[in-house]
Design a protein around this motif. Structure first.
Motif, short mmCIF file in Angstrom:
data_model
loop_
_atom_site.label_atom_id
_atom_site.label_comp_id
_atom_site.label_asym_id
_atom_site.label_seq_id
_atom_site.Cartn_x
_atom_site.Cartn_y
_atom_site.Cartn_z
N GLN A 1 0.81 -1.21 0.00
CA GLN A 1 0.00 0.00 0.00
C GLN A 1 0.84 1.26 0.00
O GLN A 1 0.35 2.33 -0.34
CB GLN A 1 -0.94 0.00 1.21
N LYS B 1 -6.08 5.34 -4.21
CA LYS B 1 -4.65 5.63 -4.10
C LYS B 1 -4.44 7.14 -3.99
O LYS B 1 -5.11 7.91 -4.68
CB LYS B 1 -3.92 5.08 -5.33
N GLY C 1 -0.80 -0.70 6.76
CA GLY C 1 -0.77 -1.27 5.42
C GLY C 1 -1.74 -2.40 5.21
O GLY C 1 -2.06 -2.74 4.06
N GLN D 1 -2.08 3.59 -0.89
CA GLN D 1 -3.43 3.19 -1.24
C GLN D 1 -4.05 2.48 -0.05
O GLN D 1 -3.36 1.91 0.79
CB GLN D 1 -3.44 2.29 -2.46
#
Length: 308
Positions: free
Chosen positions: A23, A186, A279, A32
């Motif tokens: 991420q 994102k 994450g 993201q």
């Protein structure tokens, strides 16, 4: 398309990330938000809510409550997650007995939601169970507080807020919407994303127009987390009209005279949200502050969600 999907920040602002697991991407300073959750995985949180009323520069009332919530992944498919929010251990600092009783309704409450494969909130699944629980509790409270004038009308207003799937999703799951508000997209560090979106109208009627700004404020690569922030403002004319209509309806239910439009001051509604997200897609810490102002009086509501 479901109303709760329509108001998602992420779907309307920019492209969704579809596949990559990582991420955080330091190569382009981006992050993201995708839920990488496993079946039966569980996280517990404390939630603290504070409501303050300020008249000019004086604080005239303050109310504090807290509770814990267990979030469990009930089902995981290729395109969705089914997730349970279990509320328990409520505490509230208030002298108002009716408020205490109303809060007790949600102790041991189960709210089952569904998200898409990215973790973007889609709907409340067990809304009928929630509606029945609140309806039964209102009957008990009407009997308990029957000596209080107009208590039936006040409690029926509460019942109305849980009367349908659409109303529950718009007004009764604010902390859940806060939790998932960034999932599904994102973000690039330092870049601000602006959009005009529809916001839920808790007074009934058409959703409000709103302006929102979203941005990635910090990346912590070492600890695999990042901070996202939003700023949102509701169209003041639409909000003021809705408040006036609501007050008129309330006056009618109470048997009192209807107010004049010119006697109702303009109303503003602004919200700021900041979340530190791991994450894995689990929230570490999130704070949301809402300010509603009218006629030199400001109501401030702050909700803090913190992992245990």
């Amino acid at each position: 398309m479901k109303q709760i999907v329509k108001i998602s920040l992420l779907f309307f602002i920019f492209s969704l990330a579809q596949s990559a697991y990582a991420q955080i991407n330091m190569a382009d300073s981006s992050a993201q938000v995708i839920g990488y959750w496993n079946l039966n995985e569980k996280q517990s949180y404390s939630v603290k809510e504070e409501k303050i009323k300020i008249k000019e520069t004086d604080t005239i009332s303050r109310e504090f409550s807290s509770y814990d919530v267990d979030i469990t992944i009930l089902d995981s498919t290729a395109n969705s997650y089914t997730i349970e929010w279990f509320y328990h251990d409520y505490n509230i600092d208030t002298d108002n007995e009716i408020t205490k009783e109303l809060v007790s309704i949600t102790d041991s409450l189960r709210v089952v939601i569904k998200t898409d494969e990215l973790g973007m909130l889609q709907e409340v699944v067990n809304w009928e169970d929630i509606r029945s629980l609140v309806s039964e509790a209102v009957v008990v409270l009407q009997e308990k507080f029957k000596e209080i004038p107009n208590i039936d009308k006040v409690l029926n207003q509460v019942k109305t807020m849980f009367s349908s799937k659409e109303v529950i999703e718009a007004a009764a799951i604010n902390e859940i919407k806060q939790y998932y508000s960034f999932h599904g997209a994102k973000y690039t560090l330092g870049e601000k994303y602006n959009a005009n979106l529809k916001a839920p109208n808790i007074y009934g009627g058409e959703p409000f127009d709103s302006n929102i700004t979203v941005y990635l404020d910090e990346i912590n690569e070492e600890n695999n987390n990042f901070i996202l922030r939003t700023e949102q403002s509701i169209d003041e004319n639409q909000l003021s009209d809705a408040v006036f209509a609501y007050i008129c309806k309330l006056a009618e239910n109470m048997g009192g005279p209807a107010p004049k439009k010119e006697d109702i001051p303009p109303v503003s509604n602004n919200t700021w949200t900041a979340s530190r997200i791991h994450g894995s897609g689990w929230i570490i810490y999130s704070v949301q502050t809402k300010e509603v102002s009218a006629d030199n009086t400001t109501n401030v509501e702050e909700v803090i969600i913190e992992i245990l």
